[in-house]
Motif scaffolding. Structure first.
Motif, PDB file in Angstrom:
ATOM      1  N   UNK A   3       0.905  -1.313  -0.017  1.00 44.55           N
ATOM      2  CA  UNK A   3      -0.067   0.040   0.038  1.00 44.55           C
ATOM      3  C   UNK A   3       0.786   1.339  -0.054  1.00 44.55           C
ATOM      4  N   UNK A   4       1.994   1.165   0.758  1.00 45.76           N
ATOM      5  CA  UNK A   4       2.737   2.238   1.008  1.00 45.76           C
ATOM      6  C   UNK A   4       3.370   2.502  -0.692  1.00 45.76           C
ATOM      7  N   UNK A   5       4.120   1.685  -1.293  1.00 47.89           N
ATOM      8  CA  UNK A   5       4.538   1.686  -2.665  1.00 47.89           C
ATOM      9  C   UNK A   5       3.520   2.364  -3.563  1.00 47.89           C
ATOM     10  N   UNK A   6       2.201   1.995  -3.629  1.00 41.40           N
ATOM     11  CA  UNK A   6       1.366   2.330  -4.292  1.00 41.40           C
ATOM     12  C   UNK A   6       0.893   3.849  -4.018  1.00 41.40           C
ATOM     13  N   UNK A   7       0.833   4.189  -2.695  1.00 40.42           N
ATOM     14  CA  UNK A   7       0.618   5.508  -2.537  1.00 40.42           C
ATOM     15  C   UNK A   7       1.881   6.593  -3.081  1.00 40.42           C
TER      16      UNK A   7
END
Ligand SMILES: C[S@@+](CC[C@H](N)C(=O)[O-])C[C@H]1O[C@@H](n2cnc3c(N)ncnc32)[C@H](O)[C@@H]1O
Length: 258
Positions: A3-7
């Motif tokens: 999720x962090x990478x996508x954000x």
């Protein structure tokens, strides 16, 4: 992807897009609308207020009316799909024999006018050729709509275009006396002086046409249009019937014969 990478990816694209939109992208009204939206989000509002009384779409047209929408996909400068629907319904219901549009652009609304008008109707559409010297000043941001490569490009190859007569010139300079109409769509220059001038012209054509309807685009989205229509409504009895159509930037006036 976490999720962090996508954000982070989304953040990067948004940041790069914002840099573009706030610099080179300012030519596009979509990007300028973004600036207005962000400024409004932070409490800034410099648009004149929308002072016209509001009517609902189904109060001025009927949901029962069948319409033809030949070019549903819009681009920057076109009316919204909802606005196209309202315009098409009005044409289907009022059955105007003569229609006049000020501001052809790519011809998307011209086609909707023609496709929903009776077989024997004529749709005149006036556009300003790129590079033309105008009698009044244009709004600075509208040059992009004037300086396009072609006018009425969407009209090609459509059966309804047989009803269309393209005219070229400046709406402040054209002699409108030969034209009468039962429906006029005002969507040329958005500069205050032009809106006043084109409104007068539109009313004259409807009067010569024995009565009908005048529609304006961009009420509430272009300062010049909003200010001019607010003033006409407040100060000129001939425009006291002006109404804003809910959920759209269309304004409408039903005008009887002179
Ligand atoms: C926003 S676009 C019109 C959009 C079109 N009616 C539609 O619904 O897709 C404005 C158009 O008005 C034309 N225009 C601007 N000033 C004008 C003037 N003084 N006389 C005639 N046309 C003008 C521009 O060239 C441009 O094509």
């Amino acid at each position: 992807m976490s999720r962090l990478l996508r954000f982070v990816k989304r953040y990067g694209i948004a940041a790069a897009g914002a840099v573009y939109a706030f610099t080179f992208g300012m030519r596009s009204s979509r990007h300028r609308a973004l600036v207005h939206g962000i400024a409004a989000h932070f409490g800034h509002d410099d648009q004149p207020p929308r002072l016209l009384p509001v009517v609902g779409i189904d109060d001025v047209t009927s949901p029962e009316t069948r319409v033809m929408l030949a070019e549903p996909m819009g681009v920057d400068g076109n009316v919204s799909l909802l606005e196209l629907l309202v315009i098409a319904r009005l044409v289907g219901e009022r059955v105007p024999r003569s229609l006049f549009e000020i501001g052809t652009f790519d011809g998307r609304t011209t086609l909707a006018l023609a496709a929903n008008a009776p077989d024997d109707a004529v749709v005149y559409t006036l556009d300003l050729p790129a590079g033309t010297h105008t009698q009044l000043s244009l709004a600075p941001a509208e040059r992009q709509f004037v300086d396009k490569s072609g006018s009425g490009t969407r009209l090609r190859g459509h059966s309804a275009s047989g009803k269309v007569r393209q005219l070229f010139g400046d709406s402040a300079a054209l002699d409108f006396r030969p034209y009468a109409a039962q429906l006029v769509f005002v969507d040329g220059s958005h500069a205050y002086e032009y809106v006043l001038e084109d409104s007068e012209t539109a009313l004259g054509m409807v009067w010569r046409g024995g009565g009908g309807v005048v529609l304006w685009h961009d009420y509430g989205s272009w300062e010049g249009v909003t200010r001019a229509l607010n003033e006409l409504h407040a100060r000129d009895a001939r425009f006291s019937g002006l109404r804003s159509i809910a959920g759209t930037t269309l304004a409408i006036l039903d005008a009887g014969p002179a």
